[in-house]
Design a protein around this motif. Structure first.
Motif, short mmCIF file in Angstrom:
data_model
loop_
_atom_site.label_atom_id
_atom_site.label_comp_id
_atom_site.label_asym_id
_atom_site.label_seq_id
_atom_site.Cartn_x
_atom_site.Cartn_y
_atom_site.Cartn_z
N TYR A 1 10.28 -5.56 -0.66
CA TYR A 1 9.02 -5.86 0.03
C TYR A 1 8.21 -4.58 0.27
N LYS A 2 8.91 -3.50 0.58
CA LYS A 2 8.21 -2.23 0.82
C LYS A 2 7.46 -1.76 -0.41
N GLU A 3 8.04 -1.97 -1.58
CA GLU A 3 7.37 -1.58 -2.81
C GLU A 3 6.24 -2.55 -3.16
N ILE A 4 6.41 -3.82 -2.84
CA ILE A 4 5.39 -4.81 -3.15
C ILE A 4 4.10 -4.53 -2.37
N ILE A 5 4.24 -4.10 -1.11
CA ILE A 5 3.06 -3.84 -0.29
C ILE A 5 2.16 -2.78 -0.93
N LYS A 6 2.75 -1.81 -1.60
CA LYS A 6 1.97 -0.71 -2.17
C LYS A 6 1.57 -0.96 -3.62
N THR A 7 1.74 -2.18 -4.12
CA THR A 7 1.37 -2.52 -5.49
C THR A 7 -0.05 -3.10 -5.51
N PRO A 8 -0.69 -3.10 -6.69
CA PRO A 8 -2.03 -3.70 -6.80
C PRO A 8 -2.08 -5.17 -6.42
N ALA A 9 -0.94 -5.89 -6.50
CA ALA A 9 -0.94 -7.30 -6.13
C ALA A 9 -1.38 -7.49 -4.68
N ILE A 10 -1.10 -6.54 -3.81
CA ILE A 10 -1.50 -6.61 -2.40
C ILE A 10 -2.74 -5.77 -2.14
N LEU A 11 -2.75 -4.54 -2.62
CA LEU A 11 -3.84 -3.62 -2.29
C LEU A 11 -5.15 -4.03 -2.95
N ASP A 12 -5.11 -4.57 -4.16
CA ASP A 12 -6.35 -5.06 -4.79
C ASP A 12 -6.95 -6.20 -3.97
N ARG A 13 -6.09 -7.05 -3.43
CA ARG A 13 -6.57 -8.14 -2.59
C ARG A 13 -7.18 -7.61 -1.30
N VAL A 14 -6.61 -6.53 -0.76
CA VAL A 14 -7.18 -5.91 0.44
C VAL A 14 -8.57 -5.37 0.14
N VAL A 15 -8.73 -4.72 -1.01
CA VAL A 15 -10.03 -4.18 -1.39
C VAL A 15 -11.05 -5.31 -1.54
N LEU B 1 -5.85 3.52 -0.84
CA LEU B 1 -5.01 2.82 0.13
C LEU B 1 -3.53 3.17 -0.07
N SER B 2 -3.11 3.27 -1.33
CA SER B 2 -1.71 3.58 -1.61
C SER B 2 -1.32 4.95 -1.08
N GLU B 3 -2.26 5.91 -1.08
CA GLU B 3 -1.97 7.24 -0.57
C GLU B 3 -1.94 7.28 0.96
N MET B 4 -2.65 6.35 1.58
CA MET B 4 -2.75 6.36 3.04
C MET B 4 -1.65 5.58 3.73
N VAL B 5 -1.06 4.61 3.04
CA VAL B 5 -0.10 3.71 3.68
C VAL B 5 1.33 4.17 3.42
N ASN B 6 2.17 3.96 4.42
CA ASN B 6 3.60 4.25 4.29
C ASN B 6 4.37 3.09 4.92
N VAL B 7 5.35 2.56 4.20
CA VAL B 7 6.11 1.40 4.66
C VAL B 7 7.57 1.82 4.84
N ILE C 1 -7.17 -0.75 8.71
CA ILE C 1 -6.49 -0.78 7.41
C ILE C 1 -5.09 -1.35 7.55
N ALA C 2 -4.35 -0.93 8.56
CA ALA C 2 -2.98 -1.44 8.77
C ALA C 2 -3.00 -2.95 9.01
N ASN C 3 -3.92 -3.42 9.81
CA ASN C 3 -4.00 -4.87 10.07
C ASN C 3 -4.41 -5.64 8.82
N LEU D 1 -12.70 1.41 0.32
CA LEU D 1 -11.58 2.16 -0.24
C LEU D 1 -11.08 1.46 -1.49
N SER D 2 -10.54 2.25 -2.42
CA SER D 2 -9.93 1.71 -3.62
C SER D 2 -8.44 1.49 -3.38
N ALA D 3 -7.82 0.79 -4.33
CA ALA D 3 -6.38 0.54 -4.21
C ALA D 3 -5.60 1.84 -4.26
N GLU D 4 -6.05 2.80 -5.07
CA GLU D 4 -5.36 4.09 -5.16
C GLU D 4 -5.45 4.86 -3.84
#
Length: 258
Positions: free
Chosen positions: A79-93, A106-112, A136-138, A101-104
């Protein structure tokens, strides 16, 4: 014995150029302190907590299945890896364009991370603005809660707590850590100062002491010429002239003995 002499020589070099080492340490610590306190922008951190359970069957509703719990704990890394994948971050964008923000990014800013081998995950986001980090976290937690059932066979996804947009107390920045930066700067400056002192000593090929003469020329020292300073010249010269040179108008009378 030679090793002892070498260590003693290094100690003498450091002691001889201690002023240079102190100067470098003071300058580096001063620069690090000014940069950390006044130039480097403070970074804030906001976090949310999520718990994920696999879909339980009807027979497992009223009983505790330890195997299922262990399986859920092992899936936390997934699950920790899934959160940082485009499947989640692209949907956030897509769902939160106001973040800009772009998915890239977001990936640099978030830590799970997981909490002590439990089913609880912590989503941490760092940004120069605490409110922006909380938003962003929410957003990531909300999208993960909606999208993970379509990726895995899980229906029980709960957000234990969201990041407060307006905290009751002013949050403290997590970076820069001024004491830590000062300590690192002190250690690095000390290493640079000692290394530079040893380098300058080995590059200096002048002969200064009797030990240098014995070591380089392998010859004994017969005499030494002492350098006289200007103050000593000014005090000694009038005395010698007064005792040997007569004043104008006077004769140099001597005594004759039979």
């Amino acid at each position: 014995m030679s090793q002892e002499l070498d260590l003693r020589g290094y100690f003498q070099i450091v002691r001889k150029r201690s002023w240079l080492i102190v100067l470098i340490v003071v300058l580096v610590c001063l620069l690090v302190g000014v940069y950390s306190a006044f130039i480097k922008k403070p970074v804030y951190e906001a976090s949310t907590k999520i718990v994920v359970n696999q879909k339980s069957t009807q027979s497992d509703v009223n009983q505790l299945d330890l195997n299922q719990i262990n399986t859920n704990i092992q899936l936390i890394n997934t699950y920790k890896e899934i959160i940082k994948t485009p499947a989640i971050l692209d949907r956030v964008v897509t769902n939160y364009p106001e973040l800009k923000l772009s998915a890239e990014q977001l990936s640099e800013m978030v830590n799970v991370s997981s909490v002590n081998q439990t089913q609880v995950m912590t989503v941490q986001v760092q940004d120069t603005s605490y409110v922006r980090a909380a938003e962003i976290a929410n957003a990531i937690s909300d999208v993960f809660q909606k999208e993970i059932p379509t990726i895995f066979n899980v229906q029980n996804v709960s957000i234990l707590n969201k990041a407060s947009i307006e905290p009751l107390t002013r949050p403290e920045p997590v970076a820069p850590n001024i004491p830590l930066n000062m300590a690192i700067g002190f250690i690095i400056a000390l290493m640079i100062g000692v290394g530079l002192s040893i380098l300058l000593e080995y590059l200096d090929d002048t002969i200064k002491t009797e030990e240098d003469v014995k070591q380089i020329l392998d010859m004994p020292t017969l005499a030494m010429i002492i350098k006289v300073g200007q103050e000593e010249k000014a005090t000694e010269t009038p005395r010698s002239q007064a005792s040997t040179i007569p004043k104008r108008g006077e004769r140099n009378h001597g005594t004759i003995s039979k």
